[in-house]
Design an enzyme around this catalytic site. Structure first.
Site, short mmCIF file in Angstrom:
data_model
loop_
_atom_site.label_atom_id
_atom_site.label_comp_id
_atom_site.label_asym_id
_atom_site.label_seq_id
_atom_site.Cartn_x
_atom_site.Cartn_y
_atom_site.Cartn_z
N ALA A 268 1.85 27.89 -12.22
CA ALA A 268 1.98 28.47 -10.87
C ALA A 268 2.80 27.56 -9.97
O ALA A 268 3.63 28.04 -9.18
CB ALA A 268 0.59 28.71 -10.26
N GLU B 158 -1.04 24.84 -3.19
CA GLU B 158 -1.09 24.87 -4.65
C GLU B 158 -1.50 23.51 -5.21
O GLU B 158 -2.29 23.43 -6.17
CB GLU B 158 0.26 25.29 -5.24
CG GLU B 158 0.23 25.48 -6.74
CD GLU B 158 -0.71 26.57 -7.19
OE1 GLU B 158 -1.57 26.29 -8.07
OE2 GLU B 158 -0.61 27.71 -6.70
N ARG C 263 14.32 28.41 11.28
CA ARG C 263 14.59 27.65 10.06
C ARG C 263 13.42 26.71 9.76
O ARG C 263 12.94 26.63 8.63
CB ARG C 263 15.89 26.88 10.20
CG ARG C 263 16.29 26.14 8.95
CD ARG C 263 17.70 25.58 9.03
NE ARG C 263 18.64 26.68 8.84
CZ ARG C 263 19.65 26.96 9.65
NH1 ARG C 263 19.88 26.24 10.71
NH2 ARG C 263 20.45 27.97 9.40
N ARG D 168 0.85 -1.21 0.00
CA ARG D 168 0.00 0.00 0.00
C ARG D 168 0.87 1.24 0.00
O ARG D 168 0.59 2.21 -0.72
CB ARG D 168 -0.91 -0.01 1.22
CG ARG D 168 -1.85 1.16 1.29
CD ARG D 168 -2.75 1.08 2.53
NE ARG D 168 -3.73 2.12 2.55
CZ ARG D 168 -3.49 3.40 2.87
NH1 ARG D 168 -2.28 3.76 3.20
NH2 ARG D 168 -4.44 4.29 2.86
N TRP E 155 3.57 19.50 -11.99
CA TRP E 155 4.73 20.22 -12.53
C TRP E 155 4.53 20.49 -14.02
O TRP E 155 4.77 21.59 -14.51
CB TRP E 155 6.01 19.43 -12.31
CG TRP E 155 7.19 20.00 -13.03
CD1 TRP E 155 7.66 19.62 -14.24
CD2 TRP E 155 8.03 21.08 -12.60
NE1 TRP E 155 8.75 20.38 -14.59
CE2 TRP E 155 9.00 21.28 -13.60
CE3 TRP E 155 8.05 21.87 -11.45
CZ2 TRP E 155 9.98 22.26 -13.49
CZ3 TRP E 155 9.04 22.85 -11.35
CH2 TRP E 155 9.99 23.04 -12.36
N TRP F 22 8.68 35.26 6.73
CA TRP F 22 10.02 35.73 6.37
C TRP F 22 10.31 37.11 6.98
O TRP F 22 11.39 37.35 7.51
CB TRP F 22 10.17 35.81 4.84
CG TRP F 22 10.68 34.52 4.25
CD1 TRP F 22 9.95 33.50 3.78
CD2 TRP F 22 12.05 34.15 4.12
NE1 TRP F 22 10.76 32.49 3.35
CE2 TRP F 22 12.06 32.86 3.53
CE3 TRP F 22 13.26 34.76 4.41
CZ2 TRP F 22 13.25 32.20 3.25
CZ3 TRP F 22 14.44 34.08 4.13
CH2 TRP F 22 14.44 32.81 3.56
N ALA G 88 0.86 4.12 -2.86
CA ALA G 88 0.58 5.51 -2.48
C ALA G 88 1.72 6.43 -2.91
O ALA G 88 1.48 7.55 -3.37
CB ALA G 88 0.35 5.60 -0.97
#
Length: 118
Positions: A32, A71, A57, A11, A27, A114, A15
């Site tokens: 975007a 996205e 970080r 599995r 991609w 940031w 996946a």
């Protein structure tokens, strides 16, 4: 009787394949996503080049990942809406607009983090 490949390592491997296909397809089909990855790459280098506390970080890396996840979800929403039909419908527009807004909010959160860290 249950298929042995539907649990455990089988599995997990399936996946992983689905996830990889999702990343590759996104991609290829979503400008975007490519832009966010390409703009995120130098930020990724910067995160490790700067002298930052480990928590700072981690937060910068998490928000970068957050943008990419949102996205991907927006792409999934758009694909489902497009699959349902090409005819305009208020709910289709609402779904696509909400997905787009989610991406914008994730980008704003990333920028805000940031600013706070630096």
């Amino acid at each position: 009787m249950r298929n042995p490949s539907s649990t455990g390592a089988g599995r997990l491997l399936r996946a992983t394949g689905h996830s990889w296909r999702g990343l590759v397809d996104t991609w290829r089909s979503e400008a975007a996503f490519r832009q966010e990855l390409l703009l995120g790459a130098p930020l990724l280098v910067l995160v490790f080049a700067l002298d930052l506390a480990p928590l700072s970080r981690a937060l910068l890396l998490a928000t970068l990942g957050f943008v990419l996840v949102v996205e991907l979800l927006n792409t999934a929403i758009e694909a489902v809406v497009d699959r349902v039909g090409a005819d305009w419908h208020a709910l289709s527009g609402k779904a696509k607009d909400a997905g787009s807004a989610a991406v914008t909010v994730s980008l704003l959160v990333h920028v805000a983090v940031w600013i706070c860290v630096l």
